[in-house]
Design an enzyme around this catalytic site. Sequence first.
Site, PDB file in Angstrom:
ATOM      1  N   LYS A 199       0.838  -1.217   0.000  1.00  0.00           N
ATOM      2  CA  LYS A 199       0.000   0.000   0.000  1.00  0.00           C
ATOM      3  C   LYS A 199       0.860   1.249   0.000  1.00  0.00           C
ATOM      4  O   LYS A 199       0.461   2.298  -0.528  1.00  0.00           O
ATOM      5  CB  LYS A 199      -0.975  -0.030   1.169  1.00  0.00           C
ATOM      6  CG  LYS A 199      -0.358  -0.247   2.549  1.00  0.00           C
ATOM      7  CD  LYS A 199      -0.021   1.011   3.300  1.00  0.00           C
ATOM      8  CE  LYS A 199       0.501   0.710   4.695  1.00  0.00           C
ATOM      9  NZ  LYS A 199       0.849   1.923   5.468  1.00  0.00           N
ATOM     10  N   ASP A 258      -6.253   0.329   5.110  1.00  0.00           N
ATOM     11  CA  ASP A 258      -4.903   0.879   5.225  1.00  0.00           C
ATOM     12  C   ASP A 258      -4.496   1.597   3.942  1.00  0.00           C
ATOM     13  O   ASP A 258      -3.825   2.640   3.982  1.00  0.00           O
ATOM     14  CB  ASP A 258      -3.921  -0.259   5.538  1.00  0.00           C
ATOM     15  CG  ASP A 258      -2.683   0.227   6.285  1.00  0.00           C
ATOM     16  OD1 ASP A 258      -2.565   1.437   6.532  1.00  0.00           O
ATOM     17  OD2 ASP A 258      -1.834  -0.613   6.628  1.00  0.00           O
ATOM     18  N   LEU A 302      11.041   9.269   5.998  1.00  0.00           N
ATOM     19  CA  LEU A 302      11.192   7.923   5.451  1.00  0.00           C
ATOM     20  C   LEU A 302      10.001   7.536   4.581  1.00  0.00           C
ATOM     21  O   LEU A 302       8.921   7.236   5.094  1.00  0.00           O
ATOM     22  CB  LEU A 302      11.343   6.903   6.578  1.00  0.00           C
ATOM     23  CG  LEU A 302      11.538   5.442   6.134  1.00  0.00           C
ATOM     24  CD1 LEU A 302      12.792   5.300   5.288  1.00  0.00           C
ATOM     25  CD2 LEU A 302      11.579   4.518   7.337  1.00  0.00           C
ATOM     26  N   GLU A 304       8.548   4.743   3.003  1.00  0.00           N
ATOM     27  CA  GLU A 304       8.700   3.291   2.952  1.00  0.00           C
ATOM     28  C   GLU A 304       8.365   2.722   1.577  1.00  0.00           C
ATOM     29  O   GLU A 304       8.934   1.730   1.139  1.00  0.00           O
ATOM     30  CB  GLU A 304       7.814   2.626   4.006  1.00  0.00           C
ATOM     31  CG  GLU A 304       8.139   2.994   5.440  1.00  0.00           C
ATOM     32  CD  GLU A 304       7.210   4.087   5.966  1.00  0.00           C
ATOM     33  OE1 GLU A 304       6.721   4.900   5.153  1.00  0.00           O
ATOM     34  OE2 GLU A 304       6.990   4.120   7.189  1.00  0.00           O
TER      35      GLU A 304
END
Length: 365
Positions: A199, A258, A302, A304
């Site tokens: 995601k 999410d 960050l 990801e």
Amino acid sequence: MDKHTVGVIGAGAWGTALGSALARGGHDVQVWAMEPDVVESINTSHENKRYLPGYTLADGFTASGDIQAVASGKEFLILASPSLYLASTIGKFCTVPGIADGSTIVAALTKGFVPADDGPHFVLETMERALPQSYKDATVYVAGPSHAEEVVSGKITGLIAASQHHRNAIAVRNLLRVPGILAYASFDTVGVQICAAVKNVIAVVYGALDALSETHDVFGDNTESLLMAAGLNEIQKIGFAMGATYAETFTSISGVGDLDVTCKSKYGRNRRFGQDIIKTDMLDRFSGIDDLIANVGKVGYLPEGAIACKYVHQIAVQKNLKLPLCDALYRVLNKEVSPEVCLDDLVSPDRSKETFLKIDLFSKI
């Protein structure tokens, strides 16, 4: 509610937020931080001034710079360290009481994949290789739409605790059921871990499209919904190819929930990174995706999804998967094509039907 002792390894924003939420629920929670200033600010100011500034932490939430002390003798240990350092971090405490004998239940918040010589590994797989043998198929993965800023503030949040060890999944679910958190158990560890990692990749693409929509008349909310639906389809494709066991995982808070919050929330770092690619020419600082990963500190936060994108690409090649959005981001991050051209190629209605269907919504048709 029973009171439990909990250790949290890693005092970033997410580890701090969940630890504070558990303390708010009456548990005795101690977090390990490698930075002395983080330990001091949590213990003296009830605030993580480095990673979660501006939020008051709950009483009963303390910090220590001694990783073995934090891990020792706890009923639950929650790992929140970055994926690249997960195995080495576990090596620092795997012989302490509670871990050595397997009596402590170990869970993870870490997102993404862990690089290895034989290809990317799952977080739980990496943990179980580093922990004593008794943890085989017994660790727990915690995920869901859960920005740290809202969890620490007590805003209602849903989380899933996934494990092949059913009793451990239920035990962590029950631990998480504190004020502000609705927690559920899942036994689909592969599906939940894939959702949590991929995601973020989709959210980077979403952020780029969102930024382009400010200057391109053909992109709008409808286009973004099209992209999100296509992204969910790609997450599901990867999940089943890797061994996910329940289709419901992808329609749960672990999947669509999410994905939605990661793409749309103002707190989303991956969405922000996609926007920065367009608005600030972020990628000009890097020669390609490997350079970006090696020097990700230059970003200032960050993202990801940028890191996970490399490993999703490796999985797609290995499994011969058609993943237009993930592949498009990989080519953009690797400086093979500009983001503007890439997004236009994916979704522009001026394209032929064959090219327009590069966004794959119905993999079985």
